[in-house]
Design an enzyme around this catalytic site. Structure first.
Site, PDB file in Angstrom:
ATOM      1  CB  CYS A  41      -0.845  -0.025   1.240  1.00 33.09           C
ATOM      2  SG  CYS A  41      -2.254   1.443   1.306  1.00 33.09           S
ATOM      3  CG  ASP A  43      -0.653   3.977   5.380  1.00 33.65           C
ATOM      4  OD1 ASP A  43       0.153   4.727   6.047  1.00 33.65           O
ATOM      5  OD2 ASP A  43      -1.978   4.177   5.675  1.00 33.65           O
ATOM      6  NE  ARG A  45      -0.756   4.936   8.770  1.00 30.72           N
ATOM      7  CZ  ARG A  45      -1.933   4.935   9.377  1.00 30.72           C
ATOM      8  NH1 ARG A  45      -2.079   5.137  10.337  1.00 30.72           N
ATOM      9  NH2 ARG A  45      -2.734   4.366   8.234  1.00 30.72           N
ATOM     10  CG  HIS A  97      -1.351  -1.302   5.872  1.00 31.03           C
ATOM     11  ND1 HIS A  97      -1.807  -0.028   6.787  1.00 31.03           N
ATOM     12  CD2 HIS A  97      -1.661  -0.840   4.575  1.00 31.03           C
ATOM     13  CE1 HIS A  97      -2.318   1.040   5.865  1.00 31.03           C
ATOM     14  NE2 HIS A  97      -2.131   0.455   4.639  1.00 31.03           N
ATOM     15  CB  CYS A 100      -5.821  -0.442   4.576  1.00 27.31           C
ATOM     16  SG  CYS A 100      -5.444   0.030   2.958  1.00 27.31           S
TER      17      CYS A 100
HETATM   18 ZN    ZN Z   1      -3.422   1.118   2.975  1.00 32.36          ZN
END
Ligand code: ZN
Length: 209
Positions: A41, A43, A45, A97, A100
């Site tokens: 992803c 993302d 993090r 994750h 998400c």
């Molecule tokens: Zn995500």
């Protein structure tokens, strides 16, 4: 984050690398031979290399919202085909994750414009697993489970491609589904039974390799 700081960080990083190996960048320039394609992803993090302790050159990476493998996504399919056919990676990992945002958005009744067709693919995962998901009354647990099921379905989408089917038959390319648990940093292997699933998938998606 101060963008000027990024360039300072970069200078420090170069100095650190050269201190441990004066030929570091010379070796890096010689080409890549990664054994793993990581699909994760976007993302911020979830830092792919850092959480796996991988170094530059170890992992070929593709990231998008909610780690989706969509057959008509030219970007994704170019990455998969290049990684499998040219780089000859031995493993493909789809890593989702918990927490998400993409998966969360797909669980909500909301018009998100251009994101609608992208998130539609996650809604399709929900539809396929509707009975299991609807039986989970706790919303967080249902959300977590959809993250896992989405990873599984995206892994299966890889098995539907000619490149993966061929490389599996010829040299036992493996596909894995993992989830990053942001609450404690743990990487979880969903232990997808690739051989069993591939057999099922080949009944319908056999591309004649
Ligand atoms: Zn995500």
């Amino acid at each position: 984050m101060d963008l000027k700081k990024i360039f300072e960080n970069n200078k420090n990083w170069v100095a650190e690398r050269l201190a441990t190996d004066p030929d570091y960048f010379k070796k890096l320039s010689n080409g890549q031979n990664p054994e793993v394609l990581y699909i994760g992803c976007s993302d911020s993090r979830v830092s792919a290399e850092e959480l796996m302790g991988a170094c530059p050159g170890d992992i070929f990476v593709h990231r998008n919202i909610a780690n989706m493998v969509i057959s008509i996504d030219l970007n994704m399919m170019s990455v998969v085909n290049y990684a499998v056919n040219s780089l000859k990676v031995k493993h493909i990992v789809v890593c989702g994750h918990y927490l998400c945002g993409g998966v969360k958005a797909a669980m909500e009744a909301k018009d998100l414009g251009i994101l609608n067709p992208w998130l539609r693919n996650i809604r399709d995962v929900y539809r396929i697993h509707k009975h299991e998901l609807n039986a989970i009354t706790d919303e967080t647990l249902r959300y977590n489970r959809l993250v896992e099921l989405n990873v599984e379905e995206q892994s299966y989408n890889l098995l539907k491609t000619a490149a993966v089917q061929k490389a599996h038959l010829e040299r036992d390319l493996r596909v894995h589904g993992w989830v990053f648990n942001m609450h404690n940093g743990e990487l979880i292997d969903l232990k997808i039974d690739m051989d069993k699933k591939l057999k099922e998938i080949m009944e319908i998606y056999d591309l004649g390799n």
